[in-house]
Design a protein around this motif. Sequence first.
Motif, mmCIF file in Angstrom:
data_model
loop_
_atom_site.group_PDB
_atom_site.id
_atom_site.type_symbol
_atom_site.label_atom_id
_atom_site.label_comp_id
_atom_site.label_asym_id
_atom_site.label_seq_id
_atom_site.Cartn_x
_atom_site.Cartn_y
_atom_site.Cartn_z
ATOM 1 N N SER A 27 0.825 -1.204 0.000
ATOM 2 C CA SER A 27 0.000 0.000 0.000
ATOM 3 C C SER A 27 0.857 1.252 0.000
ATOM 4 O O SER A 27 0.599 2.210 -0.738
ATOM 5 C CB SER A 27 -0.937 -0.004 1.216
ATOM 6 N N LEU A 28 1.918 1.254 0.817
ATOM 7 C CA LEU A 28 2.818 2.396 0.867
ATOM 8 C C LEU A 28 3.526 2.589 -0.475
ATOM 9 O O LEU A 28 3.658 3.705 -0.979
ATOM 10 C CB LEU A 28 3.846 2.211 1.984
ATOM 11 N N THR A 31 1.235 4.187 -3.065
ATOM 12 C CA THR A 31 1.025 5.619 -2.837
ATOM 13 C C THR A 31 2.268 6.417 -3.203
ATOM 14 O O THR A 31 2.178 7.499 -3.789
ATOM 15 C CB THR A 31 0.632 5.877 -1.369
ATOM 16 N N MET A 34 2.432 6.781 -6.904
ATOM 17 C CA MET A 34 1.485 7.780 -7.377
ATOM 18 C C MET A 34 2.046 9.182 -7.198
ATOM 19 O O MET A 34 1.962 10.017 -8.108
ATOM 20 C CB MET A 34 0.168 7.646 -6.610
ATOM 21 N N TYR A 35 2.656 9.439 -6.044
ATOM 22 C CA TYR A 35 3.281 10.732 -5.799
ATOM 23 C C TYR A 35 4.436 10.958 -6.768
ATOM 24 O O TYR A 35 4.641 12.058 -7.293
ATOM 25 C CB TYR A 35 3.793 10.812 -4.357
ATOM 26 N N GLU A 55 9.477 9.451 -0.677
ATOM 27 C CA GLU A 55 8.986 9.057 0.645
ATOM 28 C C GLU A 55 9.512 9.978 1.725
ATOM 29 O O GLU A 55 8.783 10.368 2.653
ATOM 30 C CB GLU A 55 9.388 7.616 0.948
ATOM 31 N N GLN A 61 2.229 13.054 4.331
ATOM 32 C CA GLN A 61 1.092 12.955 3.416
ATOM 33 C C GLN A 61 0.939 11.536 2.868
ATOM 34 O O GLN A 61 -0.173 11.003 2.770
ATOM 35 C CB GLN A 61 1.263 13.928 2.250
ATOM 36 N N ILE A 62 2.069 10.919 2.514
ATOM 37 C CA ILE A 62 2.033 9.580 1.919
ATOM 38 C C ILE A 62 1.470 8.564 2.900
ATOM 39 O O ILE A 62 0.591 7.757 2.554
ATOM 40 C CB ILE A 62 3.442 9.164 1.450
ATOM 41 N N TYR A 63 1.951 8.571 4.125
ATOM 42 C CA TYR A 63 1.509 7.567 5.096
ATOM 43 C C TYR A 63 0.051 7.793 5.502
ATOM 44 O O TYR A 63 -0.680 6.832 5.772
ATOM 45 C CB TYR A 63 2.439 7.582 6.314
ATOM 46 N N GLU A 65 -2.347 9.203 3.483
ATOM 47 C CA GLU A 65 -3.177 8.800 2.351
ATOM 48 C C GLU A 65 -3.183 7.292 2.169
ATOM 49 O O GLU A 65 -4.226 6.693 1.853
ATOM 50 C CB GLU A 65 -2.694 9.491 1.075
ATOM 51 N N ALA A 66 -2.031 6.661 2.351
ATOM 52 C CA ALA A 66 -1.951 5.205 2.195
ATOM 53 C C ALA A 66 -2.825 4.504 3.232
ATOM 54 O O ALA A 66 -3.507 3.517 2.928
ATOM 55 C CB ALA A 66 -0.498 4.744 2.326
ATOM 56 N N GLU A 69 -6.544 5.065 2.168
ATOM 57 C CA GLU A 69 -6.892 4.250 1.006
ATOM 58 C C GLU A 69 -7.032 2.786 1.378
ATOM 59 O O GLU A 69 -7.982 2.102 0.963
ATOM 60 C CB GLU A 69 -5.824 4.409 -0.081
#
Length: 451
Positions: A27-28, A31, A34-35, A55, A61-63, A65-66, A69
């Motif tokens: 999942s991470l 994401t 995608m970034y 990362e 933000q990444i963690y 959103e992941a 989701e």
Amino acid sequence: MEYKVEEVSPVKRLIHVTVPAEEVDASLSATIAMYGRDVKIDGFRKGKVPASVVEGRFHKQIYSEATTELVNVHINEIVGELKVNPVSRIDFDGDLLKRGEEYTYTLNFEVMPEFPMPAYEGIEVEEEEPVVDPDEVQAVIDRIRNQMAELQPIGEDRAPKDGEIAVIDFQAYDENGEPIEGIKADNFELPLGEGQALVDFESVVKGLKADQEGEGEVVFPEDFLNEELAGKKVTMKVKLHAVKERKLPEVDADFAKKAGGFESVDQMKETVEKSYMQSRSQLARSQAQKELLDKLLKMVDFEIPDAMLDRHVNAMVDEQRHRMEQQGKSLESQGKTVEELREEVKPHAEELSRSEIFLLTLAHKEEMQVSEQEIDFYFRQMASRSGEDYNQLKQLYMENNLIWVVRDKLLADKAMELLYSKAAVTKVPPKKDEEGGEAPEAEGSAESEEE
């Protein structure tokens, strides 16, 4: 992903979810990728930024959103596998994902209660036959006639009386003799004896003749909407310009045509009577349907989800506050708090919740559906009644995730019609009240169509 369901109560579910480290990392990585496609970082071409750099730069933000989701994907899977329809918000309790670590969190929400559906075919119920008294029709004609009356000055030099129109200037003054802002008008046409003004104020007006001035003390009611004036005594100064009376039109073909494009007075009366008949038929059917539903609800027992009960309570409180404001009152002026009002409406809200649960359960049992066309038609009718724009109204419901409320209402309506179609309905004469007249109908049931 694995999960375990804990039934906290017949309507409450607590879901314990465990996610293996491999799924967390996947999942991470998704994401981050995608970034990485869109970010611009000095020294790197767009889309070529190393994952470790992305990362590090956008870790928070990444963690976040992941996590969101992943949990949303799980919610859809779990709800689908359990075959439940949450009737409340799904509350999430958990931290953010951590790379290389197993992840656990919980979900809790409310669902519809389950109960055995009683036999609902052939239940006896009475429906009153609609009846319209000719005097009621005549009262409508008289009311329309009064509305179409021309105002003419009276020929006598005297004070106005009930049933007449006083043309006045007025201004309110406080105890210091200072004018009160907002309580003033010039050439105001005041109908007397119709409850449109305070009795004390009308008394001042009735003590004057044309071109005379006068004053008197007026006490505002304790529940007056303007709290600064509620219960206060003011001095009202009034000047009477003229007294007018209503010149009623003759009830003839010309009157019928002006009143609504009718060809004759008889056609006008027939239309009024038909409107009464339609509204009373609908009312009698609604009352009989409620009686039928009440009988069935006595055969079942189930817990009401708190979220559903709160929704009905909130709607009732909002409606009562709005009604008070239309009457020039406020909740506070009635000496009530919001919590006290909530307690007052709670029994009715419980009744509505039980009815809704029963009907939606029946709709599910009968595999009923509501089409998008039916939802659109509902919004078009609502927009037509309220004068709002159809597209804006529907968009408002969509943005606030309220389409499901409309869908459930339409489903419940369909289920009620099915129930009634299977009942043993007997038509009976209208019931009489204690004084021998017909039982009163819901207020305003025929007014809108008559006028």
